[in-house]
Design a protein around this motif. Structure first.
Motif, PDB file in Angstrom:
ATOM      1  N   ALA A  33      43.785   4.938 -74.594  1.00  0.00           N
ATOM      2  CA  ALA A  33      42.916   4.452 -75.923  1.00  0.00           C
ATOM      3  C   ALA A  33      41.605   5.748 -75.828  1.00  0.00           C
ATOM      4  O   ALA A  33      42.174   6.054 -77.389  1.00  0.00           O
ATOM      5  CB  ALA A  33      41.709   3.383 -75.516  1.00  0.00           C
ATOM      6  N   ALA A  34      41.605   6.038 -74.798  1.00  0.00           N
ATOM      7  CA  ALA A  34      40.695   7.951 -75.363  1.00  0.00           C
ATOM      8  C   ALA A  34      41.188   8.552 -75.413  1.00  0.00           C
ATOM      9  O   ALA A  34      40.987   9.541 -77.224  1.00  0.00           O
ATOM     10  CB  ALA A  34      40.150   8.376 -73.619  1.00  0.00           C
ATOM     11  N   LEU A  35      42.279   9.438 -75.547  1.00  0.00           N
ATOM     12  CA  LEU A  35      43.209   9.367 -75.749  1.00  0.00           C
ATOM     13  C   LEU A  35      43.647  10.053 -76.786  1.00  0.00           C
ATOM     14  O   LEU A  35      43.317  11.215 -77.524  1.00  0.00           O
ATOM     15  CB  LEU A  35      44.677  10.514 -74.544  1.00  0.00           C
ATOM     16  CG  LEU A  35      43.982  11.019 -73.213  1.00  0.00           C
ATOM     17  CD1 LEU A  35      45.544  10.283 -72.492  1.00  0.00           C
ATOM     18  CD2 LEU A  35      43.167  12.080 -73.196  1.00  0.00           C
ATOM     19  N   ALA A  36      44.282   8.727 -77.736  1.00  0.00           N
ATOM     20  CA  ALA A  36      44.323   8.457 -78.875  1.00  0.00           C
ATOM     21  C   ALA A  36      43.240   9.029 -79.791  1.00  0.00           C
ATOM     22  O   ALA A  36      43.697   9.543 -80.621  1.00  0.00           O
ATOM     23  CB  ALA A  36      45.089   7.385 -78.496  1.00  0.00           C
ATOM     24  N   ALA A  37      42.240   8.455 -79.163  1.00  0.00           N
ATOM     25  CA  ALA A  37      41.429   8.424 -79.838  1.00  0.00           C
ATOM     26  C   ALA A  37      40.750  10.247 -80.113  1.00  0.00           C
ATOM     27  O   ALA A  37      40.575  10.548 -80.997  1.00  0.00           O
ATOM     28  CB  ALA A  37      40.127   7.761 -79.517  1.00  0.00           C
ATOM     29  N   ALA A  38      40.912  10.434 -79.277  1.00  0.00           N
ATOM     30  CA  ALA A  38      40.533  12.231 -79.456  1.00  0.00           C
ATOM     31  C   ALA A  38      41.881  13.148 -80.181  1.00  0.00           C
ATOM     32  O   ALA A  38      41.035  13.936 -80.739  1.00  0.00           O
ATOM     33  CB  ALA A  38      40.652  12.949 -78.119  1.00  0.00           C
ATOM     34  N   ALA A  39      42.804  12.235 -80.123  1.00  0.00           N
ATOM     35  CA  ALA A  39      43.853  12.860 -80.786  1.00  0.00           C
ATOM     36  C   ALA A  39      43.495  12.671 -82.658  1.00  0.00           C
ATOM     37  O   ALA A  39      43.849  13.641 -83.348  1.00  0.00           O
ATOM     38  CB  ALA A  39      44.919  12.472 -80.607  1.00  0.00           C
ATOM     39  N   PHE A  40      43.032  11.358 -82.714  1.00  0.00           N
ATOM     40  CA  PHE A  40      43.299  11.675 -83.773  1.00  0.00           C
ATOM     41  C   PHE A  40      41.690  12.132 -84.465  1.00  0.00           C
ATOM     42  O   PHE A  40      41.797  12.563 -85.678  1.00  0.00           O
ATOM     43  CB  PHE A  40      42.349  10.248 -84.454  1.00  0.00           C
ATOM     44  CG  PHE A  40      42.208   9.089 -86.037  1.00  0.00           C
ATOM     45  CD1 PHE A  40      42.786   9.148 -86.290  1.00  0.00           C
ATOM     46  CD2 PHE A  40      40.794   9.383 -85.960  1.00  0.00           C
ATOM     47  CE1 PHE A  40      42.611   8.637 -87.857  1.00  0.00           C
ATOM     48  CE2 PHE A  40      40.711   8.848 -87.197  1.00  0.00           C
ATOM     49  CZ  PHE A  40      41.170   8.698 -88.252  1.00  0.00           C
ATOM     50  N   ALA A  43      42.893  16.251 -85.410  1.00  0.00           N
ATOM     51  CA  ALA A  43      43.846  16.414 -85.965  1.00  0.00           C
ATOM     52  C   ALA A  43      42.725  16.251 -87.296  1.00  0.00           C
ATOM     53  O   ALA A  43      42.957  16.428 -88.394  1.00  0.00           O
ATOM     54  CB  ALA A  43      44.273  14.986 -86.209  1.00  0.00           C
ATOM     55  N   ARG A  44      41.819  16.095 -87.233  1.00  0.00           N
ATOM     56  CA  ARG A  44      40.865  15.976 -88.702  1.00  0.00           C
ATOM     57  C   ARG A  44      39.816  17.242 -88.674  1.00  0.00           C
ATOM     58  O   ARG A  44      38.660  17.239 -89.681  1.00  0.00           O
ATOM     59  CB  ARG A  44      40.066  14.534 -88.896  1.00  0.00           C
ATOM     60  CG  ARG A  44      40.710  13.420 -89.041  1.00  0.00           C
ATOM     61  CD  ARG A  44      40.234  12.271 -88.899  1.00  0.00           C
ATOM     62  NE  ARG A  44      39.485  11.826 -90.224  1.00  0.00           N
ATOM     63  CZ  ARG A  44      39.601  11.133 -91.450  1.00  0.00           C
ATOM     64  NH1 ARG A  44      41.077  10.494 -91.250  1.00  0.00           N
ATOM     65  NH2 ARG A  44      38.463  11.211 -91.410  1.00  0.00           N
ATOM     66  N   LEU A  45      39.690  17.821 -87.782  1.00  0.00           N
ATOM     67  CA  LEU A  45      39.134  19.074 -87.486  1.00  0.00           C
ATOM     68  C   LEU A  45      39.107  20.252 -88.519  1.00  0.00           C
ATOM     69  O   LEU A  45      40.674  20.051 -89.213  1.00  0.00           O
ATOM     70  CB  LEU A  45      38.855  19.540 -86.317  1.00  0.00           C
ATOM     71  CG  LEU A  45      38.138  19.173 -85.115  1.00  0.00           C
ATOM     72  CD1 LEU A  45      38.642  18.956 -83.443  1.00  0.00           C
ATOM     73  CD2 LEU A  45      36.815  18.931 -85.100  1.00  0.00           C
ATOM     74  N   PRO A  46      38.091  20.753 -88.990  1.00  0.00           N
ATOM     75  CA  PRO A  46      38.891  22.049 -89.872  1.00  0.00           C
ATOM     76  C   PRO A  46      39.935  22.589 -89.313  1.00  0.00           C
ATOM     77  O   PRO A  46      39.897  22.908 -88.045  1.00  0.00           O
ATOM     78  CB  PRO A  46      37.332  22.548 -89.891  1.00  0.00           C
ATOM     79  CG  PRO A  46      36.449  21.966 -89.311  1.00  0.00           C
ATOM     80  CD  PRO A  46      36.966  20.561 -88.367  1.00  0.00           C
ATOM     81  N   SER A  47      40.994  23.594 -89.671  1.00  0.00           N
ATOM     82  CA  SER A  47      41.644  23.856 -89.497  1.00  0.00           C
ATOM     83  C   SER A  47      41.648  25.392 -88.163  1.00  0.00           C
ATOM     84  O   SER A  47      42.204  25.569 -87.336  1.00  0.00           O
ATOM     85  CB  SER A  47      42.798  24.548 -90.495  1.00  0.00           C
ATOM     86  OG  SER A  47      41.773  25.701 -91.250  1.00  0.00           O
ATOM     87  N   ASP A  48      40.315  25.412 -88.487  1.00  0.00           N
ATOM     88  CA  ASP A  48      40.116  26.604 -87.211  1.00  0.00           C
ATOM     89  C   ASP A  48      39.474  25.955 -86.000  1.00  0.00           C
ATOM     90  O   ASP A  48      39.552  27.290 -85.249  1.00  0.00           O
ATOM     91  CB  ASP A  48      39.154  28.073 -87.424  1.00  0.00           C
ATOM     92  CG  ASP A  48      37.415  26.646 -88.341  1.00  0.00           C
ATOM     93  OD1 ASP A  48      37.337  25.757 -88.379  1.00  0.00           O
ATOM     94  OD2 ASP A  48      36.257  27.809 -87.677  1.00  0.00           O
ATOM     95  N   ARG A  99      32.843  24.257 -80.539  1.00  0.00           N
ATOM     96  CA  ARG A  99      31.582  25.109 -81.148  1.00  0.00           C
ATOM     97  C   ARG A  99      30.202  25.073 -81.379  1.00  0.00           C
ATOM     98  O   ARG A  99      29.598  24.931 -82.428  1.00  0.00           O
ATOM     99  CB  ARG A  99      32.126  25.645 -82.130  1.00  0.00           C
ATOM    100  CG  ARG A  99      33.190  26.248 -81.786  1.00  0.00           C
ATOM    101  CD  ARG A  99      34.138  26.807 -82.711  1.00  0.00           C
ATOM    102  NE  ARG A  99      35.071  27.308 -82.662  1.00  0.00           N
ATOM    103  CZ  ARG A  99      35.891  28.600 -84.002  1.00  0.00           C
ATOM    104  NH1 ARG A  99      35.721  28.465 -84.766  1.00  0.00           N
ATOM    105  NH2 ARG A  99      37.304  28.577 -83.191  1.00  0.00           N
ATOM    106  N   THR A 100      29.119  24.392 -80.244  1.00  0.00           N
ATOM    107  CA  THR A 100      28.300  23.915 -80.166  1.00  0.00           C
ATOM    108  C   THR A 100      26.643  24.725 -80.018  1.00  0.00           C
ATOM    109  O   THR A 100      27.691  25.711 -79.000  1.00  0.00           O
ATOM    110  CB  THR A 100      27.939  22.451 -79.661  1.00  0.00           C
ATOM    111  OG1 THR A 100      27.781  22.669 -77.880  1.00  0.00           O
ATOM    112  CG2 THR A 100      28.096  21.029 -79.851  1.00  0.00           C
ATOM    113  N   ARG A 101      26.037  25.244 -79.474  1.00  0.00           N
ATOM    114  CA  ARG A 101      24.989  25.679 -79.566  1.00  0.00           C
ATOM    115  C   ARG A 101      24.993  25.406 -77.773  1.00  0.00           C
ATOM    116  O   ARG A 101      25.299  25.491 -77.220  1.00  0.00           O
ATOM    117  CB  ARG A 101      23.325  25.260 -79.890  1.00  0.00           C
ATOM    118  CG  ARG A 101      22.764  24.350 -79.679  1.00  0.00           C
ATOM    119  CD  ARG A 101      21.700  23.884 -80.135  1.00  0.00           C
ATOM    120  NE  ARG A 101      20.923  22.947 -79.293  1.00  0.00           N
ATOM    121  CZ  ARG A 101      20.470  22.200 -78.203  1.00  0.00           C
ATOM    122  NH1 ARG A 101      20.510  24.216 -77.320  1.00  0.00           N
ATOM    123  NH2 ARG A 101      19.377  21.525 -77.522  1.00  0.00           N
ATOM    124  N   THR A 102      24.713  27.217 -77.220  1.00  0.00           N
ATOM    125  CA  THR A 102      25.232  26.990 -76.165  1.00  0.00           C
ATOM    126  C   THR A 102      23.666  25.746 -75.254  1.00  0.00           C
ATOM    127  O   THR A 102      22.487  26.538 -75.880  1.00  0.00           O
ATOM    128  CB  THR A 102      24.484  28.945 -75.706  1.00  0.00           C
ATOM    129  OG1 THR A 102      25.595  29.557 -76.233  1.00  0.00           O
ATOM    130  CG2 THR A 102      24.447  28.755 -73.746  1.00  0.00           C
TER     131      THR A 102
END
Length: 240
Positions: A33-40, A43-48, A99-102
Motif C-alpha cells: 500500500a505504501a509503495l502504491a501510494a508513493a507511485a501515485f 506520477a503526479r509530480l512536475p515533469s522535472d 528538493r526541500t531546503r537543506t
C-alpha cells in the motif's frame, strides 16, 4: 566471533535456498500500500522531478518487495548490496525528488550519515535489527533518511565542499568494508546458516560483503565526486 544461532526471524522471512528464491515475493499489505501510494504521488509530480520519484519507487520495490528482500535474509553479501543501494541509489533519488531546503549543512550531514551506517553494521546492533520488524524498519529508514539528508547537502553545497564530503564518505565506506573483509571469523550471527544454503561459508559470504563495500560502493562515491568536480571545472573554464 559471536555465538551461532538459528533463532533469527528477519522481516523478509527465513533464509531461502536457491530453489525457492524466485517464489519469495513480499506480499506485506502495508508495504504494498505504501509503495502504491508513493507511485501515485510520484506520477503526479512536475515533469522535472517525476522521473526521480518513479525511479525511487521502482528501486524500493526491488529492494523490499522482490525476492531480493528474501535473499538478504540468507546472505550478508546481499545485505551489503541492499544497504549500498539504499544510501547510493534510493537516497539521492529521494533527495532529487523532494528538493526541500537543506536540513543539515555538509559537515554534520556527512558525519551523521557515516555514524549511522557504521552503527548498523556493528554485529550486535545488526543482530538486533533482524530480531523484529520494528527494529528492521528502524534500520532501513534511518539509513535511507540520513543518506538522503547527506545527498541533499551535497547537491546544495559549493562544489569543493560537496567533493570533499563525497571523498570522505568514500574513505569511511572503504574502511568499513576493509575491516569486515579482513575479520578472522564470522561476525554476524543472523547469517550463520543462510550462506551454506548457497554453497559458501559464513566467512566467505562476509568477505564478499566487505569487498562490495570496500571497492564498488566506495567507487560510486568517487564517481559522484568526479562528476561534480568535472561540472565545476567546465563552468570555471567558461567564466575565464
Amino acid at each position: 566471533m559471536i555465538p551461532v544461532t538459528s533463532g533469527w526471524t528477519p522481516y523478509c522471512g527465513a533464509a531461502p535456498g536457491p530453489a525457492e528464491l524466485l517464489s519469495r515475493w513480499n506480499a506485506d499489505p502495508v508495504l504494498l500500500a505504501a509503495l502504491a501510494a508513493a507511485a501515485f504521488w510520484a506520477a503526479r509530480l512536475p515533469s522535472d522531478r517525476r522521473h526521480f520519484g518513479i525511479g525511487a519507487v521502482a528501486l524500493a520495490t526491488l529492494l523490499f518487495a522482490s525476492p531480493f528482500c528474501a535473499l538478504t535474509s540468507a546472505l550478508f553479501s546481499a545485505r551489503a548490496v541492499h544497504h549500498v543501494a539504499l544510501v547510493v541509489g534510493l537516497a539521492p533519488l529521494i533527495a532529487l525528488t523532494l528538493r526541500t531546503r537543506t536540513l543539515l549543512s555538509i559537515v554534520p550531514a556527512t558525519i551523521a550519515g557515516a555514524a549511522i551506517f557504521w552503527m548498523w553494521h556493528a554485529p550486535t546492533v545488526y543482530g538486533w535489527a533482524l530480531s523484529s520488524d520494528p527494529a528492521y524498519w528502524l534500520m532501513q529508514l534511518s539509513l535511507t533518511a540520513s543518506a538522503a539528508i547527506f545527498w541533499q547537502a551535497v547537491f546544495r553545497a559549493p562544489p569543493l565542499a560537496g567533493v570533499g564530503a563525497l571523498l570522505a564518505t568514500m574513505v569511511q565506506m572503504g574502511l568499513l568494508g576493509a575491516l569486515i573483509t579482513v575479520a578472522p571469523g564470522p561476525l554476524y550471527a543472523p547469517h550463520a546458516f543462510g550462506p551454506q544454503l548457497w554453497g559458501v561459508s559464513p566467512l566467505e559470504d562476509q568477505q564478499l560483503a566487505g569487498l562490495i563495500m570496500w571497492a564498488p560502493a566506495a567507487a560510486l562515491y568517487l564517481a559522484a565526486a568526479l562528476l561534480i568536480a568535472g561540472r565545476w571545472l567546465r563552468g570555471a573554464r567558461q567564466t575565464i
